[in-house]
Design a protein around this motif. Structure first.
Motif, short mmCIF file in Angstrom:
data_model
loop_
_atom_site.label_atom_id
_atom_site.label_comp_id
_atom_site.label_asym_id
_atom_site.label_seq_id
_atom_site.Cartn_x
_atom_site.Cartn_y
_atom_site.Cartn_z
N ASP A 422 0.82 -1.22 0.00
CA ASP A 422 0.00 0.00 0.00
C ASP A 422 0.85 1.27 0.00
N GLU A 423 2.17 1.10 -0.06
CA GLU A 423 3.12 2.21 -0.20
C GLU A 423 3.00 3.24 0.92
N ASP A 424 2.74 2.74 2.13
CA ASP A 424 2.68 3.67 3.27
C ASP A 424 4.02 3.75 4.00
N GLY A 425 5.03 3.07 3.50
CA GLY A 425 6.35 3.11 4.12
C GLY A 425 6.61 2.01 5.12
N PHE A 426 5.59 1.22 5.45
CA PHE A 426 5.75 0.11 6.39
C PHE A 426 5.70 -1.22 5.65
N VAL A 427 6.60 -2.12 6.02
CA VAL A 427 6.61 -3.45 5.41
C VAL A 427 5.55 -4.30 6.09
N GLU A 428 4.74 -4.97 5.28
CA GLU A 428 3.59 -5.72 5.78
C GLU A 428 3.60 -7.13 5.20
N TYR A 429 2.77 -8.00 5.78
CA TYR A 429 2.65 -9.35 5.24
C TYR A 429 1.20 -9.76 5.13
N HIS A 430 0.95 -10.62 4.19
CA HIS A 430 -0.30 -11.37 4.07
C HIS A 430 0.03 -12.59 3.22
N ARG A 431 -0.63 -13.70 3.48
CA ARG A 431 -0.32 -14.89 2.71
C ARG A 431 -1.06 -14.86 1.38
N ASN A 432 -0.40 -15.41 0.37
CA ASN A 432 -0.96 -15.39 -0.98
C ASN A 432 -1.76 -16.64 -1.32
N ASN A 433 -1.77 -17.62 -0.40
CA ASN A 433 -2.60 -18.80 -0.61
C ASN A 433 -3.02 -19.33 0.75
N ASP A 434 -4.10 -20.09 0.78
CA ASP A 434 -4.68 -20.54 2.03
C ASP A 434 -3.85 -21.59 2.74
N ASP A 435 -2.84 -22.17 2.07
CA ASP A 435 -2.00 -23.17 2.70
C ASP A 435 -0.77 -22.57 3.37
N GLY A 436 -0.55 -21.28 3.16
CA GLY A 436 0.62 -20.64 3.74
C GLY A 436 0.42 -20.26 5.20
#
Length: 732
Positions: A422-436
């Motif tokens: 989202d280019e807010d300057g903070f590094v973020e995470y979310h999984r790209n698949n339901d098995d992760g």
């Protein structure tokens, strides 16, 4: 790594646990303590008798590349189990020695063999994908003994994730055969079309041999001894196995272990028990370090994580950088070689991202688990850049940095690109698949990141300590860029780091709880939870000095400090559970990084208390070994800490914790270009009066020094200086 905590007891317990991915069950205590050995990609878990699978519970087995090649091995005398006299792992973790004797043995209601007549010694070690074992039987009686010594064996060829509790709808096919001349081969054709074989070779050949049992009928005169050798080789083909002489293999294994620690600074102190603790830590690191194509790499831990993990390897390298920079070199080169090159949602891979975990078992090959090469870690990438900078500060090895610079640039591009969607300057995470993995920081349990009311945080999630890693990474990358005369890039990195620091304070500081929020959720709402993550913020230097002092003070209050160390979250928090994996337990590596942050901001008294708590905990631990974690119950008089039932032990970053605590206490800093070592504001913990460091390297030179207590301060003594190394103490 991921092991969600045990679920609360409810009527829906089975359903709840079934919904938690990669859950590791604790099904009940084993009746025998466990002993671990490892060499490169092979590790083994024996019980105290030297058996595998002879008592219920536990992940016993001989493993290689995430597969259990041997699940049962039991030594019997006349069909009965033996009595244990003693069981010890050598100080360097190279050998397991087990002393056994016979119980009273009856035949037709007559005592035919009184107990303690036969002394059986099992000597076991691992080398080159093979478990070696010698059983020596000595008759200490005054008459001849006739007996049958037998070994039973089998293998389920279970994938490690099956051992961890996952169930599969279908498995491959197994077979076994006698090869002749005392040799048996157990085979498994996996669904991944790989053949896995376990070759058992007995010398001398047994009197009776089947695909499940080998037995010897022995006659021993008074004072006579006989030996039986067994090798168990793990392989991926069915070639006829070669004979491996026991003594030759043992010599090679011992020599290799000695060579592995030759370039490491040795540490001795005035405290004998601490010497045992640091010796075990150094031996554990030597055992967990695996020879890879790119150099030495510390595998994360036994039994669940004996493979390459990005975050764990980097943090272990940081902890030991001052005393063994070779580990950092191997970690950097290996992770650079495995850096993601393309987008792969199933593996949570994005260009420039640094590896989280790799697996080579059947389930990973079939993608029944997503971890063959898995990149679901938000912090491995900035930590990689940070380690590169710290390594250069420690060694001055500009040649390696030139080799790694393209990887560093790609990592920085990930940080500012896919790492910040989202280019807010903070590094973020979310999984790209339901098995992760749901959570992708070091606290990667499914319930580790939550709001003040206990509700789960919805992503993308920005963790507080990760922003600190990014800040430190950019500052160090700027320094490297300047060495390569990339001044515009260096200035841009410095400016970005300074902006991140300012924005971090505004977004993460929570005045109402007196610390930094553990995270921002997907709506940029702070998760107002008091956590040890805020302590790790200090490690990176992103915190302002006044707020760092507030965090340090809070970390040492009873809410956090159990007496055995700092808990992962405070006792007042909604999800606090001292028996959980991440929500109230004590992790040695977490404590060592927090203590490094305390030292950065000048809170040396807090460093000493943390050091003392972990040392006191280790005095109660088997082999003086700090495990992956232990429970967060408050310290009680005349009682040791409460163990966590399925913690890895040994664990690399737990083994590295005492090393980092020593550096934080003594304030050891290096200037490789000037061949200088500075001890900045050194203090000794209360239980140590003197520390001696031998082979402390700077560049190609090394020194031996002693730091001793002197009234209210410390004194430095140079024992040996093989070059023009300048060593000094600085108080500021």
């Amino acid at each position: 790594m991921h092991r969600p905590k045990e679920q609360p007891s409810t009527v829906n317990l089975v359903e709840q646990v079934a919904e938690v991915p990669f859950y590791i069950p604790a099904t009940g205590p084993s009746t025998r303590p466990r002993r671990n050995l490892k060499h490169d990609d092979c590790f083994a878990i024996f019980d105290s008798h030297g058996d595998i699978g002879a008592s219920p519970g536990g992940p016993d087995g001989l493993y290689c590349r995430d597969t259990r090649f041997l699940g049962h091995l039991e030594l019997l005398l006349n069909g009965t189990q033996l009595l244990l006299l003693g069981s010890n792992v050598r100080d360097d973790n190279a050998l397991l020695t087990v002393d056994l004797t016979n119980p009273d043995i009856y035949f037709e209601n007559k005592l035919v063999l009184p107990k303690d007549t036969l002394h059986l010694v099992r000597t076991i070690f691992l080398w080159n994908n093979t478990a070696y074992q010698r059983v020596r039987i000595h008759n200490h009686g005054d008459r001849a003994v006739h007996c049958v010594v037998g070994m039973s064996y089998s293998s389920d060829f279970a994938d490690l994730f099956e051992v961890r509790g996952m169930r599969r709808a279908k498995r491959g096919s197994a077979n076994s055969k006698i090869l002749g001349d005392g040799q048996v081969q157990l085979q498994y054709w996996g669904l991944d079309d790989e053949l896995r074989c376990t070759d058992l070779s007995f010398a001398p050949p047994p009197d009776r041999l089947s695909t499940a049992i080998a037995s010897y009928t022995l006659s021993l005169a008074p004072g006579e001894a006989k030996a039986i050798d067994l090798t168990v080789e793990c392989r991926n083909d069915d070639r006829h196995p070669a004979h491996h002489p026991f003594r030759r293999g043992m010599r090679a294994a011992l020599q290799e272990r000695q060579l592995a620690t030759r370039s490491t600074t040795t540490i001795t102190t005035s405290h004998d028990i601490f010497n045992e603790m640091i010796c075990r830590s150094m031996s554990d690191l030597a055992m967990l370090v695996t020879h890879t194509e790119q150099g030495p790499y510390p595998y994360a831990g036994i039994p669940w994580y004996s493979t390459t993990f990005g975050r764990d390897g980097i943090i272990t390298a940081i902890q030991t950088l001052w005393c063994c920079p070779d580990i950092a070199r191997g970690v950097l080169r290996r992770l650079a070689a495995l850096q993601a090159q393309a987008f792969d949602p199933l593996a949570d891979a994005e260009p420039g991202k640094i590896l989280h975990e790799m697996r080579s078992g059947e389930m990973a090959n079939l993608r029944e688990v997503p971890f063959k090469l898995y990149y679901g870690s938000v912090d491995s990438t900035p930590l990689f850049v940070l380690l590169a900078g710290l390594y250069f500060e420690r060694t001055g090895d500009l040649a390696l940095l030139r080799e790694l610079w393209p990887n560093i640039e790609r990592a920085l591009e990930w940080i500012d690109g896919p790492g910040d969607p989202d280019e807010d300057g903070f590094v973020e995470y979310h999984r790209n698949n339901d098995d992760g993995l749901v959570n992708q920081g070091w606290k990667d349990s499914h319930d580790a990141i939550f709001h003040q009311d206990g509700s789960m945080a919805a992503g993308p999630i920005a963790l507080c300590e990760v922003q600190g890693y990014v800040y430190a990474a950019k500052k160090h990358a700027a320094g490297i860029a300047r060495r390569f005369e990339k001044h515009a890039l260096a200035d841009a990195l410095d400016q970005a780091a300074d902006a991140l620091k300012e924005n971090f304070e505004a977004a993460f500081w929570c005045e109402d709880i007196g610390t930094y929020a553990i995270a921002l959720d997907g709506e940029k709402n702070p998760c107002r939870v008091r956590s040890s993550n805020a302590g790790q913020v200090l490690f990176s230097g992103i915190a302002s000095p006044d707020r760092a002092s507030m965090v340090a003070l809070q970390m040492m209050q009873p809410s956090f400090f159990s007496g055995w160390g700092i808990r992962t979250i405070g006792r007042e928090e909604a999800r606090y559970n001292p028996m959980s994996y991440h929500n109230g337990s004590v992790w040695p590596h977490d404590n060592s990084m927090i203590a490094a942050g305390f030292a950065r901001y000048g809170h040396k008294a807090a460093v000493a208390r943390v050091f003392g708590g972990l040392f006191d905990a280790a005095t109660y631990m088997d082999l003086r070994r700090l495990p992956e974690l232990y429970c967060g119950f408050h310290r009680a008089r005349a009682r040791g800490p409460t163990l966590y039932p399925v913690a890895c032990s040994p664990q690399a970053w737990a083994a590295g914790a005492p090393h980092q605590l020593i550096q934080s206490s003594l304030g050891i800093e290096f200037d490789p270009e000037r061949h200088e070592i500075v001890l900045r504001n050194p203090e000794l913990p209360s239980f140590i009066n003197e520390i001696t460091l031998r082979g402390l390297r700077v560049g190609a030179l090394s020194v031996d020094i002693t730091v001793g207590r002197q009234d209210d301060s410390v004194a430095l003594r140079i024992l040996r200086n093989d070059g023009h190394v300048k060593v000094s103490i600085s108080f500021n």
